[in-house]
Write a protein that holds these residues in place. Structure first.
Motif, mmCIF file in Angstrom:
data_model
loop_
_atom_site.group_PDB
_atom_site.id
_atom_site.type_symbol
_atom_site.label_atom_id
_atom_site.label_comp_id
_atom_site.label_asym_id
_atom_site.label_seq_id
_atom_site.Cartn_x
_atom_site.Cartn_y
_atom_site.Cartn_z
ATOM 1 N N LEU A 24 123.339 62.428 -8.839
ATOM 2 C CA LEU A 24 123.512 61.404 -8.173
ATOM 3 C C LEU A 24 123.023 61.398 -6.625
ATOM 4 O O LEU A 24 122.727 60.256 -6.030
ATOM 5 C CB LEU A 24 125.173 61.176 -8.182
ATOM 6 C CG LEU A 24 125.703 59.979 -7.240
ATOM 7 C CD1 LEU A 24 125.357 58.636 -7.943
ATOM 8 C CD2 LEU A 24 127.343 60.305 -7.462
ATOM 9 N N TRP A 25 123.322 62.316 -5.921
ATOM 10 C CA TRP A 25 122.929 62.456 -4.484
ATOM 11 C C TRP A 25 121.330 62.440 -4.309
ATOM 12 O O TRP A 25 121.033 61.658 -3.329
ATOM 13 C CB TRP A 25 123.692 63.437 -3.589
ATOM 14 C CG TRP A 25 125.288 63.395 -4.119
ATOM 15 C CD1 TRP A 25 126.107 64.187 -4.436
ATOM 16 C CD2 TRP A 25 126.117 62.138 -3.508
ATOM 17 N NE1 TRP A 25 127.334 63.586 -4.295
ATOM 18 C CE2 TRP A 25 127.344 62.315 -3.740
ATOM 19 C CE3 TRP A 25 125.632 60.936 -2.929
ATOM 20 C CZ2 TRP A 25 128.494 61.360 -3.627
ATOM 21 C CZ3 TRP A 25 126.664 60.138 -2.753
ATOM 22 C CH2 TRP A 25 127.908 60.284 -3.028
ATOM 23 N N ARG A 28 120.512 58.630 -4.883
ATOM 24 C CA ARG A 28 120.894 57.734 -3.748
ATOM 25 C C ARG A 28 120.442 58.294 -2.439
ATOM 26 O O ARG A 28 119.851 57.452 -1.577
ATOM 27 C CB ARG A 28 122.321 57.615 -3.626
ATOM 28 C CG ARG A 28 123.140 57.060 -5.151
ATOM 29 C CD ARG A 28 124.847 57.161 -4.737
ATOM 30 N NE ARG A 28 125.173 56.336 -3.605
ATOM 31 C CZ ARG A 28 125.223 55.093 -3.312
ATOM 32 N NH1 ARG A 28 124.546 54.294 -4.324
ATOM 33 N NH2 ARG A 28 125.559 54.515 -2.426
ATOM 34 N N ASP A 29 120.502 59.428 -2.102
ATOM 35 C CA ASP A 29 120.318 59.886 -0.954
ATOM 36 C C ASP A 29 118.846 60.158 -0.558
ATOM 37 O O ASP A 29 118.263 60.029 0.652
ATOM 38 C CB ASP A 29 120.922 61.192 -0.312
ATOM 39 C CG ASP A 29 122.479 60.592 -0.045
ATOM 40 O OD1 ASP A 29 122.879 59.604 -0.369
ATOM 41 O OD2 ASP A 29 123.419 61.685 -0.131
ATOM 42 N N ASN A 32 116.732 56.971 -2.456
ATOM 43 C CA ASN A 32 117.124 55.571 -2.200
ATOM 44 C C ASN A 32 117.161 54.620 -3.213
ATOM 45 O O ASN A 32 117.080 53.478 -3.060
ATOM 46 C CB ASN A 32 116.387 55.072 -1.095
ATOM 47 C CG ASN A 32 116.909 54.004 -0.219
ATOM 48 O OD1 ASN A 32 118.294 54.164 -0.007
ATOM 49 N ND2 ASN A 32 116.078 53.098 0.237
ATOM 50 N N THR A 34 119.998 53.336 -4.741
ATOM 51 C CA THR A 34 121.739 53.058 -4.545
ATOM 52 C C THR A 34 122.411 52.348 -5.790
ATOM 53 O O THR A 34 123.593 52.179 -5.516
ATOM 54 C CB THR A 34 121.717 52.461 -3.319
ATOM 55 O OG1 THR A 34 121.250 51.242 -3.113
ATOM 56 C CG2 THR A 34 121.396 53.453 -2.245
ATOM 57 N N THR A 36 123.113 53.206 -8.619
ATOM 58 C CA THR A 36 123.844 54.189 -9.343
ATOM 59 C C THR A 36 125.006 54.555 -8.618
ATOM 60 O O THR A 36 124.637 54.786 -7.294
ATOM 61 C CB THR A 36 123.148 55.539 -9.579
ATOM 62 O OG1 THR A 36 122.037 55.323 -10.546
ATOM 63 C CG2 THR A 36 123.981 56.601 -10.366
ATOM 64 N N LYS A 37 126.162 54.230 -8.712
ATOM 65 C CA LYS A 37 127.461 54.423 -7.913
ATOM 66 C C LYS A 37 128.219 55.839 -7.937
ATOM 67 O O LYS A 37 128.156 56.336 -8.966
ATOM 68 C CB LYS A 37 128.298 53.423 -8.159
ATOM 69 C CG LYS A 37 127.740 52.007 -8.039
ATOM 70 C CD LYS A 37 127.184 51.676 -6.757
ATOM 71 C CE LYS A 37 126.639 50.246 -6.597
ATOM 72 N NZ LYS A 37 125.700 50.112 -5.628
ATOM 73 N N TYR A 38 128.741 56.181 -7.057
ATOM 74 C CA TYR A 38 129.691 57.361 -6.723
ATOM 75 C C TYR A 38 130.968 56.540 -7.192
ATOM 76 O O TYR A 38 131.415 55.795 -6.286
ATOM 77 C CB TYR A 38 129.493 58.035 -5.769
ATOM 78 C CG TYR A 38 130.760 59.239 -5.388
ATOM 79 C CD1 TYR A 38 130.723 60.374 -6.159
ATOM 80 C CD2 TYR A 38 131.937 58.732 -4.646
ATOM 81 C CE1 TYR A 38 131.493 61.166 -5.948
ATOM 82 C CE2 TYR A 38 133.010 59.633 -4.806
ATOM 83 C CZ TYR A 38 132.836 60.992 -5.104
ATOM 84 O OH TYR A 38 133.811 61.915 -5.170
ATOM 85 N N CYS A 48 128.439 56.449 -12.432
ATOM 86 C CA CYS A 48 127.247 57.244 -11.955
ATOM 87 C C CYS A 48 126.006 57.128 -13.109
ATOM 88 O O CYS A 48 125.211 58.065 -12.959
ATOM 89 C CB CYS A 48 127.529 58.721 -11.326
ATOM 90 S SG CYS A 48 128.145 59.624 -12.567
ATOM 91 N N CYS A 60 126.661 62.351 -11.583
ATOM 92 C CA CYS A 60 127.578 62.957 -10.602
ATOM 93 C C CYS A 60 127.730 64.507 -11.062
ATOM 94 O O CYS A 60 128.030 65.378 -10.315
ATOM 95 C CB CYS A 60 128.969 62.586 -10.302
ATOM 96 S SG CYS A 60 130.215 62.480 -11.604
ATOM 97 N N THR A 74 117.494 54.550 -14.020
ATOM 98 C CA THR A 74 118.498 54.121 -13.309
ATOM 99 C C THR A 74 118.463 52.768 -13.396
ATOM 100 O O THR A 74 117.673 52.010 -14.272
ATOM 101 C CB THR A 74 118.532 54.406 -11.614
ATOM 102 O OG1 THR A 74 117.270 53.548 -11.306
ATOM 103 C CG2 THR A 74 118.095 56.141 -11.380
#
Length: 153
Positions: A24-25, A28-29, A32, A34, A36-38, A48, A60, A74
């Motif tokens: 997940l991170w 997202r991080d 980029n 984003t 996919t949600k936490y 996620c 996650c 995604t």
């Protein structure tokens, strides 16, 4: 830190990350992506959810080390213009209120439709049972899943 290779939305990425970092991170991080949600961080809420091949997985709880060499899709990669049957159905049924949990539910439904072209209501209920929508749009979610199955035929 270590180097890992994952394919996301048909593009290969080399990622330098701690082996324990959740996918997940990375998505997202580092990439980029984003959409996919936490949500909970424990694989319980489904926000996620991404596709690993044809099956839905919780990003996650999947480490980048376990994801190494694998292929993922995604919400951004489902279709370039929101014409995937699930995305169209979600729009047509006006499912989202806040929309936060919707990418995970769309990805779960996409996996279901890859496995079952004409899912029964019980199949849809089972697939979406592990997803939490705090807005209470479950009746529209199920209607959208049925509509997506019709579009996918």
């Amino acid at each position: 830190m270590a180097l890992f290779t994952i394919i996301v939305n048909r593009t290969s990425h080399r990622v330098d990350a701690d082996p324990a970092m959740p996918l997940l991170w990375v998505l997202r991080d580092r990439l980029n992506l984003t959409g996919t949600k936490y949500g909970c961080g424990a694989g319980v809420c489904g926000a996620c959810t991404v596709l690993q091949g044809d099956r839905a997985v919780r990003s996650c709880t999947l480490t980048i080390a376990a994801a190494d060499g694998q292929s993922f899709t995604t919400i951004e990669g489902l279709s370039p213009d929101a014409t995937h049957p699930c995305q169209r159905a979600w729009i047509d049924e006006d499912v989202a209120q806040c929309g936060y949990c919707q990418p995970g539910m769309i990805m779960e439904t996409a996996a279901l439709l890859r496995a079952h072209r004409s899912p029964a209501p019980a199949d849809i209920d089972r697939a979406l049972a592990g997803h939490i929508c705090r807005c209470g749009t479950s009746h529209r979610l199920r209607a959208a899943a049925h509509r997506a199955a019709e579009y996918a035929k």
